[in-house]
Enzyme design. Sequence first.
Site, PDB file in Angstrom:
ATOM      1  N   LYS A 248       0.849  -1.212   0.000  1.00 42.93           N
ATOM      2  CA  LYS A 248       0.000   0.000   0.000  1.00 42.93           C
ATOM      3  C   LYS A 248       0.875   1.248   0.000  1.00 42.93           C
ATOM      4  O   LYS A 248       0.649   2.195  -0.759  1.00 42.93           O
ATOM      5  CB  LYS A 248      -0.912   0.016   1.226  1.00 42.93           C
ATOM      6  CG  LYS A 248      -1.558   1.377   1.506  1.00 42.93           C
ATOM      7  CD  LYS A 248      -2.349   1.367   2.782  1.00 42.93           C
ATOM      8  CE  LYS A 248      -1.577   1.489   4.025  1.00 42.93           C
ATOM      9  NZ  LYS A 248      -1.152   2.858   4.396  1.00 42.93           N
ATOM     10  N   ASN A 249       1.911   1.262   0.829  1.00 45.49           N
ATOM     11  CA  ASN A 249       2.726   2.470   0.993  1.00 45.49           C
ATOM     12  C   ASN A 249       3.718   2.702  -0.141  1.00 45.49           C
ATOM     13  O   ASN A 249       4.445   3.684  -0.134  1.00 45.49           O
ATOM     14  CB  ASN A 249       3.435   2.446   2.353  1.00 45.49           C
ATOM     15  CG  ASN A 249       2.433   2.618   3.476  1.00 45.49           C
ATOM     16  OD1 ASN A 249       1.279   2.997   3.237  1.00 45.49           O
ATOM     17  ND2 ASN A 249       2.845   2.335   4.688  1.00 45.49           N
TER      18      ASN A 249
ATOM     19  N   CYS B 193      -4.594  12.813  13.746  1.00 40.55           N
ATOM     20  CA  CYS B 193      -4.728  11.396  13.380  1.00 40.55           C
ATOM     21  C   CYS B 193      -4.655  10.582  14.665  1.00 40.55           C
ATOM     22  O   CYS B 193      -4.040  11.016  15.635  1.00 40.55           O
ATOM     23  CB  CYS B 193      -3.581  11.048  12.438  1.00 40.55           C
ATOM     24  SG  CYS B 193      -3.267   9.294  12.275  1.00 40.55           S
TER      25      CYS B 193
ATOM     26  N   ARG C 252       1.082  14.392  13.398  1.00 36.67           N
ATOM     27  CA  ARG C 252       1.479  14.165  11.996  1.00 36.67           C
ATOM     28  C   ARG C 252       1.356  15.416  11.118  1.00 36.67           C
ATOM     29  O   ARG C 252       0.632  15.409  10.111  1.00 36.67           O
ATOM     30  CB  ARG C 252       0.703  13.009  11.389  1.00 36.67           C
ATOM     31  CG  ARG C 252       0.872  11.712  12.163  1.00 36.67           C
ATOM     32  CD  ARG C 252       0.176  10.561  11.522  1.00 36.67           C
ATOM     33  NE  ARG C 252       0.848  10.089  10.329  1.00 36.67           N
ATOM     34  CZ  ARG C 252       0.382   9.093   9.555  1.00 36.67           C
ATOM     35  NH1 ARG C 252      -0.756   8.515   9.864  1.00 36.67           N
ATOM     36  NH2 ARG C 252       1.048   8.695   8.511  1.00 36.67           N
TER      37      ARG C 252
ATOM     38  N   ASP D 213       5.212   0.461  12.009  1.00 39.16           N
ATOM     39  CA  ASP D 213       3.989  -0.191  11.525  1.00 39.16           C
ATOM     40  C   ASP D 213       3.906  -1.653  11.943  1.00 39.16           C
ATOM     41  O   ASP D 213       2.910  -2.315  11.650  1.00 39.16           O
ATOM     42  CB  ASP D 213       3.897  -0.082   9.994  1.00 39.16           C
ATOM     43  CG  ASP D 213       3.698   1.362   9.538  1.00 39.16           C
ATOM     44  OD1 ASP D 213       3.847   1.629   8.338  1.00 39.16           O
ATOM     45  OD2 ASP D 213       3.420   2.211  10.401  1.00 39.16           O
TER      46      ASP D 213
ATOM     47  N   ARG E 162      -8.396  -0.840   5.128  1.00 40.25           N
ATOM     48  CA  ARG E 162      -7.630   0.234   4.490  1.00 40.25           C
ATOM     49  C   ARG E 162      -6.296  -0.260   3.949  1.00 40.25           C
ATOM     50  O   ARG E 162      -5.767   0.282   2.989  1.00 40.25           O
ATOM     51  CB  ARG E 162      -7.349   1.351   5.493  1.00 40.25           C
ATOM     52  CG  ARG E 162      -8.570   2.141   5.918  1.00 40.25           C
ATOM     53  CD  ARG E 162      -8.144   3.356   6.681  1.00 40.25           C
ATOM     54  NE  ARG E 162      -7.177   4.118   5.894  1.00 40.25           N
ATOM     55  CZ  ARG E 162      -6.580   5.217   6.368  1.00 40.25           C
ATOM     56  NH1 ARG E 162      -6.823   5.623   7.590  1.00 40.25           N
ATOM     57  NH2 ARG E 162      -5.715   5.879   5.619  1.00 40.25           N
TER      58      ARG E 162
HETATM   59  C1  EPZ Z   1       4.568   6.855   6.394  1.00 38.97           C
HETATM   60  O1  EPZ Z   1       3.782   7.895   6.969  1.00 38.97           O
HETATM   61  C2  EPZ Z   1       3.646   5.639   6.276  1.00 38.97           C
HETATM   62  N1  EPZ Z   1       2.518   5.988   5.433  1.00 38.97           N
HETATM   63  C3  EPZ Z   1       3.163   5.254   7.669  1.00 38.97           C
HETATM   64  O2  EPZ Z   1       2.385   4.057   7.557  1.00 38.97           O
HETATM   65  C4  EPZ Z   1       4.352   4.948   8.548  1.00 38.97           C
HETATM   66  O3  EPZ Z   1       3.919   4.707   9.854  1.00 38.97           O
HETATM   67  C5  EPZ Z   1       5.310   6.163   8.569  1.00 38.97           C
HETATM   68  O4  EPZ Z   1       5.680   6.530   7.233  1.00 38.97           O
HETATM   69  C6  EPZ Z   1       6.583   5.868   9.329  1.00 38.97           C
HETATM   70  O5  EPZ Z   1       7.235   4.769   8.836  1.00 38.97           O
HETATM   71  C7  EPZ Z   1       2.687   5.957   4.082  1.00 38.97           C
HETATM   72  O6  EPZ Z   1       3.735   5.684   3.544  1.00 38.97           O
HETATM   73  C8  EPZ Z   1       1.485   6.296   3.261  1.00 38.97           C
HETATM   74  P1  EPZ Z   1       6.559  10.272   8.435  1.00 38.97           P
HETATM   75  P2  EPZ Z   1       4.315   9.410   6.977  1.00 38.97           P
HETATM   76  O7  EPZ Z   1       6.365  11.547   7.699  1.00 38.97           O
HETATM   77  O8  EPZ Z   1       5.159   9.643   5.812  1.00 38.97           O
HETATM   78  C9  EPZ Z   1       6.849  13.663  11.756  1.00 38.97           C
HETATM   79  C10 EPZ Z   1       0.539   2.627   7.844  1.00 38.97           C
HETATM   80  O9  EPZ Z   1       0.179   2.038   8.869  1.00 38.97           O
HETATM   81  N2  EPZ Z   1       6.667  14.633  10.649  1.00 38.97           N
HETATM   82  O10 EPZ Z   1       7.731   9.451   8.092  1.00 38.97           O
HETATM   83  O11 EPZ Z   1       3.146  10.277   7.203  1.00 38.97           O
HETATM   84  C11 EPZ Z   1       5.620  12.797  11.995  1.00 38.97           C
HETATM   85  O12 EPZ Z   1       4.681  13.441  12.791  1.00 38.97           O
HETATM   86  C12 EPZ Z   1       1.008   4.088   7.931  1.00 38.97           C
HETATM   87  O13 EPZ Z   1       0.560   2.099   6.728  1.00 38.97           O
HETATM   88  C13 EPZ Z   1       6.721  15.993  10.925  1.00 38.97           C
HETATM   89  O14 EPZ Z   1       6.906  16.393  12.073  1.00 38.97           O
HETATM   90  O15 EPZ Z   1       5.223   9.409   8.286  1.00 38.97           O
HETATM   91  C14 EPZ Z   1       6.215  11.557  12.630  1.00 38.97           C
HETATM   92  O16 EPZ Z   1       6.378  11.753  13.990  1.00 38.97           O
HETATM   93  C15 EPZ Z   1       0.710   4.704   9.255  1.00 38.97           C
HETATM   94  N3  EPZ Z   1       6.543  16.866   9.893  1.00 38.97           N
HETATM   95  C16 EPZ Z   1       7.566  11.444  11.927  1.00 38.97           C
HETATM   96  O17 EPZ Z   1       7.857  12.718  11.384  1.00 38.97           O
HETATM   97  C17 EPZ Z   1       6.339  16.442   8.601  1.00 38.97           C
HETATM   98  O18 EPZ Z   1       6.172  17.274   7.693  1.00 38.97           O
HETATM   99  C18 EPZ Z   1       7.618  10.404  10.811  1.00 38.97           C
HETATM  100  O19 EPZ Z   1       6.514  10.588   9.994  1.00 38.97           O
HETATM  101  C19 EPZ Z   1       6.301  15.070   8.348  1.00 38.97           C
HETATM  102  C20 EPZ Z   1       6.472  14.175   9.391  1.00 38.97           C
END
Ligand code: EPZ
Length: 462
Positions: free
Chosen positions: A50-51, A148, A153, A336, A428
């Site tokens: 999915k990701n 969320c 996030r 995850d 999902r």
């Molecule tokens: C991706 O989310 C995945 N989703 C998530 O999978 C996964 O948990 C996550 O990466 C971490 O591995 C998809 O790929 C669609 P991040 P993403 O930006 O990109 C902070 C699932 O279960 N952050 O790497 O949204 C954020 O809050 C899902 O399939 C900022 O502060 O995660 C978090 O604490 C859930 N500012 C950390 O960074 C930003 O602009 C990592 O988040 C972006 C992120």
Amino acid sequence: MGTIRELKKIPLSVRIRQQENSGEEENLMDKFVIRGGNPLVGNIRISGAKNAALPAMAAAILTEEPVILENIPDVRDIQTERKLLVSMGAEVELGYGRASHRTTISCRNLSSPEAAYEVVKTMRASTLVLGPLVARMGRARVSLPGGCAIGARPIDLHIKGLEKLGATITQEHGYIEAAAERLRGGLISFDKITVTGTEDLMMAATLAEGETVMENCAREPEVADLAALLNKMGANIEGAGTSIIRIMGVSKLHGARHRIIPDRIEAGTFLIAGALTGGDITLTSCDPAHLGALLHKLEECGVTVQPGTDTLRITNGHRLHAADLTTEEYPGFPTDMQAQYMTLATQAEGTSVVTENIFENRFMHAQELVRMGANIKVDGRRAVVHGFTPLSAAAVQCSDLRASASLVIAALVADGETIIDRVYHIDRGYERIEEKLRGVGAQIKRIGEILPKRTAAPVGAA
Ligand code: EPZ
């Protein structure tokens, strides 16, 4: 459903409407009933990731030519992404029958570069269209995702990066408005590692003028898979999968065909189910190389997994040892898989300390596991799990995608019949999980409370 030839005669828009009305609403009331205690035996085919599929679909925005993606998982988030692209004017054809895991996306006539709140609030990954829209259309209007279940996030790093590429960004009424005649290459150094942030800006930089260098990037396999697709579309990207990515912008991208990588999180989920239920399962069409951290951790807990080229076999008949866990960015242990691992820790001898480093609120499953008899103490980003605790069936509910998976695994080992509510969360990101589990001997049933449409007010009703 009719033969493929018959289906092809049905105009695309009608087919899309049929898909839209195919009772998605009904699933929102679905529950799983699971009778625990059956060892899982047999093969499970792993779906596409999915990701990896979501950013790949967004990448189609970057060209007016068709992009064909194969091994797309049939999960709800893919439907949402398809709706989003169609709402912008894209044509998205989902295959049928043998081609049901293929999609052809044409973004030749994008009419409205907008991701509306109604869509973004159901799937944060919708924000992945931001970079591609600005790069291709020169402007984008994307709803801010809002809170969320697992954490705040924010997408501030996406915005900061786009500004580094010369975009003008304003924010009003809950929307990001971004504009740039043409993006220009620059240096982006991420304050924090972000998966979709890396993907979003890598896509934007493909059509920028000059070179972009991105530092402290996410190294997830999904990022490298996206870069592989973009390079097939004519982009010039080096270093994806490492923490430094270089992109030399080009003026135009073309169409391409690409096969999405297997879903390492789906594979990991079934591995843990196999480890806890005893039995002997083999996962096929997966990539063991993407699961290093999990396989090490399972070994530490006393589980043997036999990797093949694209298979993983797990047989486990003995009690597990407790082991502490800390989630990290790839190649560390994936957040995850944290919830599923917590279920494992309830079945291990000893105390495991689980530390969640990525998201600030990702222990919602702990209280549901406690309802099933687990002994877990949560304190901020740390959870202390005392095992071994026998689990007994109970009524529990899902709060997010991966928490749902941890409850399904718990129900497979619990004594009695567990009822899991709100399984729309699991739909999902897991393709027909109940069928895959039933295929290896699990006793699991989906029940849907399809409330009959109310025709007229009952006699005497106020
Ligand atoms: C991706 O989310 C995945 N989703 C998530 O999978 C996964 O948990 C996550 O990466 C971490 O591995 C998809 O790929 C669609 P991040 P993403 O930006 O990109 C902070 C699932 O279960 N952050 O790497 O949204 C954020 O809050 C899902 O399939 C900022 O502060 O995660 C978090 O604490 C859930 N500012 C950390 O960074 C930003 O602009 C990592 O988040 C972006 C992120």
